[in-house]
Design a protein around this motif. Structure first.
Motif, PDB file in Angstrom:
ATOM      1  N   MET A 112       9.130   1.080   1.004  1.00  0.00           N
ATOM      2  CA  MET A 112       8.386   1.136   2.258  1.00  0.00           C
ATOM      3  C   MET A 112       8.923   0.006   3.123  1.00  0.00           C
ATOM      4  SD  MET A 112       6.170   3.016   3.726  1.00  0.00           S
ATOM      5  CE  MET A 112       5.586   3.873   2.263  1.00  0.00           C
ATOM      6  N   LEU A 113       9.394   0.384   4.303  1.00  0.00           N
ATOM      7  CA  LEU A 113       9.880  -0.604   5.266  1.00  0.00           C
ATOM      8  C   LEU A 113       8.751  -0.827   6.261  1.00  0.00           C
ATOM      9  CD1 LEU A 113      12.192  -2.253   6.569  1.00  0.00           C
ATOM     10  CD2 LEU A 113      12.951  -0.133   7.670  1.00  0.00           C
ATOM     11  N   LEU A 114       8.332  -2.075   6.378  1.00  0.00           N
ATOM     12  CA  LEU A 114       7.183  -2.387   7.233  1.00  0.00           C
ATOM     13  C   LEU A 114       7.578  -3.398   8.301  1.00  0.00           C
ATOM     14  CD1 LEU A 114       5.871  -2.669   3.901  1.00  0.00           C
ATOM     15  CD2 LEU A 114       4.015  -1.928   5.362  1.00  0.00           C
ATOM     16  N   ARG A 122       8.944  -6.502   6.269  1.00  0.00           N
ATOM     17  CA  ARG A 122       8.695  -6.566   4.826  1.00  0.00           C
ATOM     18  C   ARG A 122       9.237  -5.288   4.185  1.00  0.00           C
ATOM     19  NH1 ARG A 122       7.478 -10.811   6.517  1.00  0.00           N
ATOM     20  NH2 ARG A 122       5.491 -11.940   6.364  1.00  0.00           N
ATOM     21  N   VAL A 123       9.633  -5.412   2.920  1.00  0.00           N
ATOM     22  CA  VAL A 123      10.102  -4.257   2.156  1.00  0.00           C
ATOM     23  C   VAL A 123       9.346  -4.245   0.828  1.00  0.00           C
ATOM     24  CG1 VAL A 123      12.085  -3.177   1.043  1.00  0.00           C
ATOM     25  CG2 VAL A 123      12.397  -4.376   3.217  1.00  0.00           C
ATOM     26  N   VAL A 124       8.715  -3.113   0.514  1.00  0.00           N
ATOM     27  CA  VAL A 124       7.927  -2.993  -0.721  1.00  0.00           C
ATOM     28  C   VAL A 124       8.454  -1.795  -1.507  1.00  0.00           C
ATOM     29  CG1 VAL A 124       5.604  -2.545  -1.638  1.00  0.00           C
ATOM     30  CG2 VAL A 124       5.879  -3.988   0.384  1.00  0.00           C
ATOM     31  N   VAL A 134      -0.169  -0.529   2.534  1.00  0.00           N
ATOM     32  CA  VAL A 134       0.244  -0.752   3.924  1.00  0.00           C
ATOM     33  C   VAL A 134      -0.988  -1.300   4.653  1.00  0.00           C
ATOM     34  CG1 VAL A 134       1.034   0.361   6.057  1.00  0.00           C
ATOM     35  CG2 VAL A 134       1.896   1.157   3.831  1.00  0.00           C
ATOM     36  N   PRO A 135      -0.990  -2.578   4.995  1.00  0.00           N
ATOM     37  CA  PRO A 135      -2.184  -3.145   5.627  1.00  0.00           C
ATOM     38  C   PRO A 135      -2.352  -2.624   7.055  1.00  0.00           C
ATOM     39  CG  PRO A 135      -0.710  -4.854   4.753  1.00  0.00           C
ATOM     40  CD  PRO A 135       0.063  -3.577   4.769  1.00  0.00           C
ATOM     41  N   PRO A 136      -3.554  -2.780   7.605  1.00  0.00           N
ATOM     42  CA  PRO A 136      -3.763  -2.437   9.012  1.00  0.00           C
ATOM     43  C   PRO A 136      -2.712  -3.110   9.890  1.00  0.00           C
ATOM     44  CG  PRO A 136      -5.843  -3.027   7.975  1.00  0.00           C
ATOM     45  CD  PRO A 136      -4.775  -3.296   6.960  1.00  0.00           C
ATOM     46  N   PHE A 137      -2.333  -2.446  10.967  1.00  0.00           N
ATOM     47  CA  PHE A 137      -1.449  -2.971  12.021  1.00  0.00           C
ATOM     48  C   PHE A 137       0.041  -2.991  11.671  1.00  0.00           C
ATOM     49  CE2 PHE A 137      -5.596  -4.905  13.029  1.00  0.00           C
ATOM     50  CZ  PHE A 137      -5.782  -4.373  14.293  1.00  0.00           C
ATOM     51  N   TRP A 138       0.434  -2.553  10.479  1.00  0.00           N
ATOM     52  CA  TRP A 138       1.864  -2.573  10.152  1.00  0.00           C
ATOM     53  C   TRP A 138       2.493  -1.199  10.420  1.00  0.00           C
ATOM     54  CZ3 TRP A 138       4.946  -6.653   8.212  1.00  0.00           C
ATOM     55  CH2 TRP A 138       4.266  -7.855   8.007  1.00  0.00           C
ATOM     56  N   ILE A 139       3.587  -1.207  11.154  1.00  0.00           N
ATOM     57  CA  ILE A 139       4.423  -0.006  11.313  1.00  0.00           C
ATOM     58  C   ILE A 139       5.049   0.267   9.948  1.00  0.00           C
ATOM     59  CG2 ILE A 139       6.486   0.884  12.482  1.00  0.00           C
ATOM     60  CD1 ILE A 139       5.844  -1.325  14.666  1.00  0.00           C
ATOM     61  N   HIS A 140       5.136   1.538   9.543  1.00  0.00           N
ATOM     62  CA  HIS A 140       5.662   1.828   8.212  1.00  0.00           C
ATOM     63  C   HIS A 140       6.515   3.088   8.196  1.00  0.00           C
ATOM     64  CE1 HIS A 140       1.564   3.350   8.707  1.00  0.00           C
ATOM     65  NE2 HIS A 140       1.872   4.365   7.906  1.00  0.00           N
TER      66      HIS A 140
END
Ligand SMILES: O=P(O)(O)OC[C@H]1O[C@](O)(CO)[C@@H](O)[C@@H]1O
Ligand SMILES: [Fe+2]
Length: 214
Positions: A112-114, A122-124, A134-140
Motif C-alpha cells: 500500500m502506497l500512502l 509511507r509504504v506498508v 489506512v488511517p483517515p486522511f491518507w491517499i492510498h
C-alpha cells in the motif's frame, strides 16, 4: 417496526479473486489506466497487447451508504509493469477524508502506497496474513510487486466515498514503486509531483454534516 438487514457470508475464491454474494462488481482494463504511470511511452507501447486486458477487478458488498455501516470486498490485481513501474490501482483519498480503511492480504505480494495531504509518503506491505491500516486522511493506492495475482480483502465505512482527483491535481502521487533490478522494488520520487496548497489541505479537514438515517 425495525427491519434488520440479513446477515451474509461471502466466500473468497483465491484462484479467481472473486467473492460470492457481491452486491456489485467492476473491472479496470489497461485502457482505463492511461495517465497513471510515469513512462507514457511505455504505456503506449503496451497497448497493442494489453489494451483490453483486465488489470484489476473488484467484487464488493455494499449494503447501503449511510454512516455506521461498512462496505467490504475483494480486489484482485494482475502482476505487471509499465516500463519499470509496477501495476497500481487508480488510488484515492476518501471523499469524507476522515474515514479509514483496512486491507487484508490474501494472495501475492503487494504494497500500500500512502501519501498524507502534506506529502509524507509511507509504504506498508500487503501480503497473506498481513493487515494494512489506512488511517483517515491518507491517499492510498495498491501496488502489485509480485509475479502472481495480488488478492486483498478491503473494508471501509460505508459513507467514505472516493475522490480520485486529488492525485491527478498533484501530477500523480509523490512516490512511484519501481523494479530495483534485483528481484525487488524501490521507491522513487515522482518528478511531476506538485505539493498541495494550504487551502486544499484545510478543505479536507472541514467538518461535514453527519448523515442520520431514520
Ligand atoms: O478505487 P481504486 O483506487 O481504483 O482502487 C480499487 C480499490 O479501492 C477500493 O475503492 C476500496 O477503497 C476498492 O474498490 C478497491 O480495493
Ligand atoms: Fe479507499
Amino acid at each position: 417496526m425495525t427491519t434488520y438487514f440479513e446477515p451474509v457470508g461471502c466466500a473468497i475464491d483465491l484462484a479467481t479473486g472473486a467473492m460470492s454474494n457481491p452486491t456489485g462488481q467492476y473491472k479496470k482494463h489497461f485502457r482505463d489506466l492511461d495517465g497513471l504511470y510515469g513512462d507514457a511511452a511505455a504505456f503506449e507501447a503496451m497497448r497493442a497487447e494489453w489494451n483490453d486486458r483486465v488489470v484489476y477487478d473488484v467484487s464488493e458488498f455494499r449494503p447501503r451508504e449511510t454512516a455506521g455501516d461498512l462496505i467490504f470486498g475483494v480486489t484482485r490485481m494482475s502482476p505487471g509493469k509499465v516500463g519499470d513501474e509496477f501495476f497500481v490501482t487508480r488510488g484515492h483519498i476518501h471523499r469524507n477524508a476522515d474515514r479509514p480503511e483496512i486491507y487484508y492480504g490474501q494472495k501475492g505480494r503487494g504494497l500500500m502506497l500512502l501519501e498524507s495531504p502534506a506529502g509524507e509518503v509511507r509504504v506498508v506491505p500487503v501480503e497473506p496474513m498481513t493487515v494494512c491500516y489506512v488511517p483517515p486522511f491518507w491517499i492510498h493506492r495498491s501496488v502489485n510487486v509480485g509475479s502472481e495475482d495480488l488478492v486483498m480483502l478491503f473494508c471501509y465505512p460505508a459513507d467514505s466515498g472516493q475522490d480520485y482527483e486529488i492525485i491527478a491535481c498533484s501530477g500523480g502521487m509523490r512516490a512511484r514503486i519501481v523494479d530495483d533490478g534485483a528481484g525487488g522494488w524501490k521507491e522513487v520520487e515522482n518528478p511531476d509531483w506538485r505539493p498541495r496548497d494550504a487551502a486544499t489541505i484545510a478543505a479536507l479537514h472541514q467538518a461535514k454534516p453527519v448523515e442520520v438515517s431514520i
